[in-house]
Design a protein around this motif. Structure first.
Motif, PDB file in Angstrom:
ATOM      1  N   CYS A 273      47.268  36.667  45.804  1.00  0.00           N
ATOM      2  CA  CYS A 273      48.366  37.582  46.167  1.00  0.00           C
ATOM      3  C   CYS A 273      48.021  38.192  47.530  1.00  0.00           C
ATOM      4  CB  CYS A 273      48.514  38.652  45.092  1.00  0.00           C
ATOM      5  SG  CYS A 273      49.716  39.950  45.515  1.00  0.00           S
ATOM      6  N   PHE A 274      48.763  37.817  48.553  1.00  0.00           N
ATOM      7  CA  PHE A 274      48.492  38.219  49.942  1.00  0.00           C
ATOM      8  C   PHE A 274      49.626  39.129  50.417  1.00  0.00           C
ATOM      9  CE2 PHE A 274      49.189  37.656  54.463  1.00  0.00           C
ATOM     10  CZ  PHE A 274      47.918  37.775  55.007  1.00  0.00           C
ATOM     11  N   ILE A 275      49.247  40.319  50.945  1.00  0.00           N
ATOM     12  CA  ILE A 275      50.245  41.273  51.450  1.00  0.00           C
ATOM     13  C   ILE A 275      49.876  41.651  52.875  1.00  0.00           C
ATOM     14  CG2 ILE A 275      51.310  43.542  51.154  1.00  0.00           C
ATOM     15  CD1 ILE A 275      50.870  43.282  48.182  1.00  0.00           C
ATOM     16  N   ASP A 276      50.839  41.444  53.780  1.00  0.00           N
ATOM     17  CA  ASP A 276      50.663  41.764  55.194  1.00  0.00           C
ATOM     18  C   ASP A 276      51.265  43.142  55.465  1.00  0.00           C
ATOM     19  OD1 ASP A 276      50.447  41.873  57.916  1.00  0.00           O
ATOM     20  OD2 ASP A 276      51.406  39.943  58.299  1.00  0.00           O
ATOM     21  N   PHE A 277      50.345  44.097  55.805  1.00  0.00           N
ATOM     22  CA  PHE A 277      50.796  45.462  56.072  1.00  0.00           C
ATOM     23  C   PHE A 277      51.088  45.685  57.557  1.00  0.00           C
ATOM     24  CE2 PHE A 277      48.242  45.764  52.210  1.00  0.00           C
ATOM     25  CZ  PHE A 277      49.095  46.461  51.367  1.00  0.00           C
ATOM     26  N   LYS A 278      51.267  44.643  58.334  1.00  0.00           N
ATOM     27  CA  LYS A 278      51.567  44.664  59.777  1.00  0.00           C
ATOM     28  C   LYS A 278      50.330  45.041  60.597  1.00  0.00           C
ATOM     29  CE  LYS A 278      56.481  45.568  59.101  1.00  0.00           C
ATOM     30  NZ  LYS A 278      57.636  46.450  59.415  1.00  0.00           N
TER      31      LYS A 278
ATOM     32  N   ASN B 274      54.723  47.139  43.399  1.00  0.00           N
ATOM     33  CA  ASN B 274      54.476  46.073  42.418  1.00  0.00           C
ATOM     34  C   ASN B 274      54.844  44.721  43.035  1.00  0.00           C
ATOM     35  OD1 ASN B 274      54.208  44.361  40.259  1.00  0.00           O
ATOM     36  ND2 ASN B 274      55.601  45.493  38.898  1.00  0.00           N
ATOM     37  N   ALA B 275      53.820  43.859  43.280  1.00  0.00           N
ATOM     38  CA  ALA B 275      54.041  42.546  43.882  1.00  0.00           C
ATOM     39  C   ALA B 275      53.761  41.420  42.884  1.00  0.00           C
ATOM     40  CB  ALA B 275      53.156  42.376  45.115  1.00  0.00           C
TER      41      ALA B 275
ATOM     42  N   ASP C 273      44.796  49.082  49.153  1.00  0.00           N
ATOM     43  CA  ASP C 273      44.080  48.053  48.375  1.00  0.00           C
ATOM     44  C   ASP C 273      45.096  47.277  47.550  1.00  0.00           C
ATOM     45  OD1 ASP C 273      41.510  48.630  49.240  1.00  0.00           O
ATOM     46  OD2 ASP C 273      41.308  50.269  47.788  1.00  0.00           O
ATOM     47  N   VAL C 274      44.843  45.934  47.431  1.00  0.00           N
ATOM     48  CA  VAL C 274      45.672  45.091  46.569  1.00  0.00           C
ATOM     49  C   VAL C 274      44.864  44.770  45.312  1.00  0.00           C
ATOM     50  CG1 VAL C 274      46.877  42.891  46.348  1.00  0.00           C
ATOM     51  CG2 VAL C 274      46.924  44.140  48.525  1.00  0.00           C
ATOM     52  N   ILE C 275      45.396  45.145  44.177  1.00  0.00           N
ATOM     53  CA  ILE C 275      44.673  45.026  42.905  1.00  0.00           C
ATOM     54  C   ILE C 275      45.296  43.912  42.063  1.00  0.00           C
ATOM     55  CG2 ILE C 275      43.864  46.225  40.858  1.00  0.00           C
ATOM     56  CD1 ILE C 275      42.796  47.328  43.511  1.00  0.00           C
ATOM     57  N   GLY C 276      44.446  43.018  41.590  1.00  0.00           N
ATOM     58  CA  GLY C 276      44.900  41.950  40.696  1.00  0.00           C
ATOM     59  C   GLY C 276      44.373  42.160  39.283  1.00  0.00           C
ATOM     60  N   LEU C 277      43.706  41.145  38.733  1.00  0.00           N
ATOM     61  CA  LEU C 277      43.153  41.243  37.381  1.00  0.00           C
ATOM     62  C   LEU C 277      41.848  40.455  37.346  1.00  0.00           C
ATOM     63  CD1 LEU C 277      43.795  42.339  34.517  1.00  0.00           C
ATOM     64  CD2 LEU C 277      44.741  40.094  33.975  1.00  0.00           C
ATOM     65  N   ASP C 278      40.791  41.087  36.842  1.00  0.00           N
ATOM     66  CA  ASP C 278      39.478  40.442  36.817  1.00  0.00           C
ATOM     67  C   ASP C 278      39.391  39.348  35.761  1.00  0.00           C
ATOM     68  OD1 ASP C 278      38.613  42.070  38.847  1.00  0.00           O
ATOM     69  OD2 ASP C 278      37.831  43.603  37.487  1.00  0.00           O
TER      70      ASP C 278
ATOM     71  N   PRO D 266      49.723  39.618  37.671  1.00  0.00           N
ATOM     72  CA  PRO D 266      49.831  41.011  38.160  1.00  0.00           C
ATOM     73  C   PRO D 266      49.248  41.186  39.564  1.00  0.00           C
ATOM     74  CG  PRO D 266      48.037  40.813  36.590  1.00  0.00           C
ATOM     75  CD  PRO D 266      48.713  39.462  36.609  1.00  0.00           C
ATOM     76  N   CYS D 267      49.920  42.035  40.360  1.00  0.00           N
ATOM     77  CA  CYS D 267      49.456  42.374  41.708  1.00  0.00           C
ATOM     78  C   CYS D 267      50.099  43.708  42.100  1.00  0.00           C
ATOM     79  CB  CYS D 267      49.807  41.277  42.696  1.00  0.00           C
ATOM     80  SG  CYS D 267      49.237  41.581  44.391  1.00  0.00           S
ATOM     81  N   HIS D 268      49.274  44.732  42.440  1.00  0.00           N
ATOM     82  CA  HIS D 268      49.783  46.062  42.779  1.00  0.00           C
ATOM     83  C   HIS D 268      49.082  46.577  44.023  1.00  0.00           C
ATOM     84  CE1 HIS D 268      50.798  45.757  38.494  1.00  0.00           C
ATOM     85  NE2 HIS D 268      51.800  46.609  38.759  1.00  0.00           N
ATOM     86  N   VAL D 269      49.830  47.373  44.796  1.00  0.00           N
ATOM     87  CA  VAL D 269      49.279  48.018  45.987  1.00  0.00           C
ATOM     88  C   VAL D 269      48.879  49.436  45.629  1.00  0.00           C
ATOM     89  CG1 VAL D 269      49.752  48.779  48.347  1.00  0.00           C
ATOM     90  CG2 VAL D 269      50.662  46.597  47.535  1.00  0.00           C
ATOM     91  N   VAL D 270      47.647  49.818  46.008  1.00  0.00           N
ATOM     92  CA  VAL D 270      47.129  51.180  45.764  1.00  0.00           C
ATOM     93  C   VAL D 270      46.622  51.747  47.092  1.00  0.00           C
ATOM     94  CG1 VAL D 270      45.417  52.536  44.524  1.00  0.00           C
ATOM     95  CG2 VAL D 270      46.467  50.538  43.419  1.00  0.00           C
ATOM     96  N   PRO D 271      47.072  52.977  47.465  1.00  0.00           N
ATOM     97  CA  PRO D 271      48.094  53.785  46.784  1.00  0.00           C
ATOM     98  C   PRO D 271      49.477  53.146  46.901  1.00  0.00           C
ATOM     99  CG  PRO D 271      47.513  54.765  48.876  1.00  0.00           C
ATOM    100  CD  PRO D 271      46.572  53.631  48.699  1.00  0.00           C
TER     101      PRO D 271
END
Length: 386
Positions: free
Chosen positions: A118-123, A100-101, A24-29, A43-48
């Motif tokens: 914030c877009f993250i490509d996990f392949k 941390n992205a 999951d990619v978490i930003g801020l509400d 802020p942008c973080h990958v969980v886990p």
């Protein structure tokens, strides 16, 4: 049977091992609020938590193909970056191993406000999160000055630039209460997207003659204020006695005009009355007939120098004792009188029908003759020329 169960269990274990891990990619509400010119961290973080070094991290605002910042192939790609953000963005690469992205935006402008992705490509899959960035600008201290006088008092102007978004504007008096007059306020955007505010108001004198202009950025909840005290000399004074004097003069002029109109009408009426002779009775009648004795009651007979006709109902009445009443039908509305000194006669005609009514013969006329008209109430008679 046991061998078949063992095979099923072995296959299930293989599937569990090869099942891709989900992230999951978490930003801020909540929106991020930053002042113009400052830096901001989105802020942008990958969980886990997982390492981002081999992944693609893309930040974009409106267009996916024109990123605000792009990390791909283990490096930043400024050649593909939106030109408005070049040399103003940065990723925290030392935090990549911890997922941390987050993006750092430097020297914020009013145009930077908006929604960022914030877009993250996990392949094998991709995830994204959105961040709402709001920008606020606090303008320069307002400059308040006196523009001049107006019919409503004194006109004040207050100006300030560098605001974003448009500030609320309020004029206050010396008691810090809202001024009664309604201001005129304009907003003009400059090349940087910031607003220049100009507000004007007409004020009247009070006990303090102190006024203030308050501009507030409601997003940042910050305000700037300017104050001005106006000397008494700038407010026009109202002289009550002068007003009373001019009102009195106006009344006198009006009375004089009315008197002139009244007397002109009166003189006109007198001239008109000189053309008419109205007898409502025979006593105390003020008429110059030189051959008539007005000291006694006048009897309208030829012997007394009166040759008259009249109507009683629809009957013609002649003021001679030997003339009976004559029925004429409709009463004439216009009477013609013909006087002949040579033939010593007075004739009466219906002027509309040109018909003869009655003629007095053998009259010895005095030197002057005057018309006599007698009417009932609420009627009028008019002498017409030939």
């Amino acid at each position: 049977m046991n061998r078949r169960c063992i095979s099923v269990v072995f296959l299930f274990c293989i599937l569990q091992i090869t099942k891709p891990e989900t992230f999951d990619v978490i930003g801020l509400d909540e929106p991020i609020i930053v002042t113009v010119g400052d830096d901001a961290v989105l802020p942008c973080h990958v969980v886990p938590s997982t390492s981002l070094e081999d992944l693609e991290v893309r930040w974009f605002k409106l267009d996916f193909t024109t990123p605000v910042h792009l990390y791909a192939g283990k490096q930043d790609r400024p050649d593909l970056q939106d030109k408005d953000y070049r040399e103003r963005t940065e990723l925290f690469k030392n935090e990549f191993p911890h997922g941390n992205a987050s993006l750092k935006l430097k020297k914020l402008k009013a145009s930077d406000e908006g929604i960022y992705t914030c877009f993250i490509d996990f392949k094998s899959s991709y995830e994204e999160a959105v961040i709402n960035l709001k920008i606020g600008g606090i303008g320069q201290p307002p400059w308040i000055h006196l523009e001049g006088t107006s019919s409503k008092g004194v006109r004040l102007a207050c100006k300030s630039d560098g605001w974003y978004p448009e500030p609320s504007v309020q004029w206050l008096d010396g008691n810090q209460k809202a001024a009664n007059a309604k201001p005129e306020t304009t907003h003009q955007k400059d090349s940087n997207g910031l607003f220049t505010v100009l507000t004007q108001i007409d004020v009247t004198s009070d006990s303090m003659n102190r006024f203030s202009c308050l501009m507030q950025n409601n997003l940042l909840n910050k305000a700037k204020e300017a104050r001005l005290q106006i000397p008494e000399i700038f407010f026009p004074k109202i002289n009550v006695w002068l007003i009373v004097f001019w009102v009195f003069v106006a009344l006198v002029i009006i009375i004089i005009i009315l008197e002139i109109i009244f007397h002109r009408r009166k003189r006109k009426r007198i001239k008109e009355l000189q053309l008419f002779c109205i007898l409502e009775g025979y006593k105390n009648t003020e008429i110059n007939y030189h051959s008539v004795n007005w000291e006694e009651e006048i009897e309208l007979k030829p012997e007394n120098g009166f040759w008259t006709i009249g109507w009683l109902g629809n009957n013609l009445v002649v003021n001679t004792s030997d003339s009976p009443h004559q029925s004429l039908g409709d009463v004439p509305k216009k009477i013609g009188v013909y006087l002949s000194y040579e033939s010593q006669s007075v004739s009466f005609f219906n002027a509309h029908t040109k018909s003869h009514l009655y003629t007095f013969h053998g009259i010895k006329f005095p030197q002057k003759l005057y018309p006599i008209l007698q009417i009932s109430e609420n009627t009028s008679l008019k002498i017409c020329p030939n």
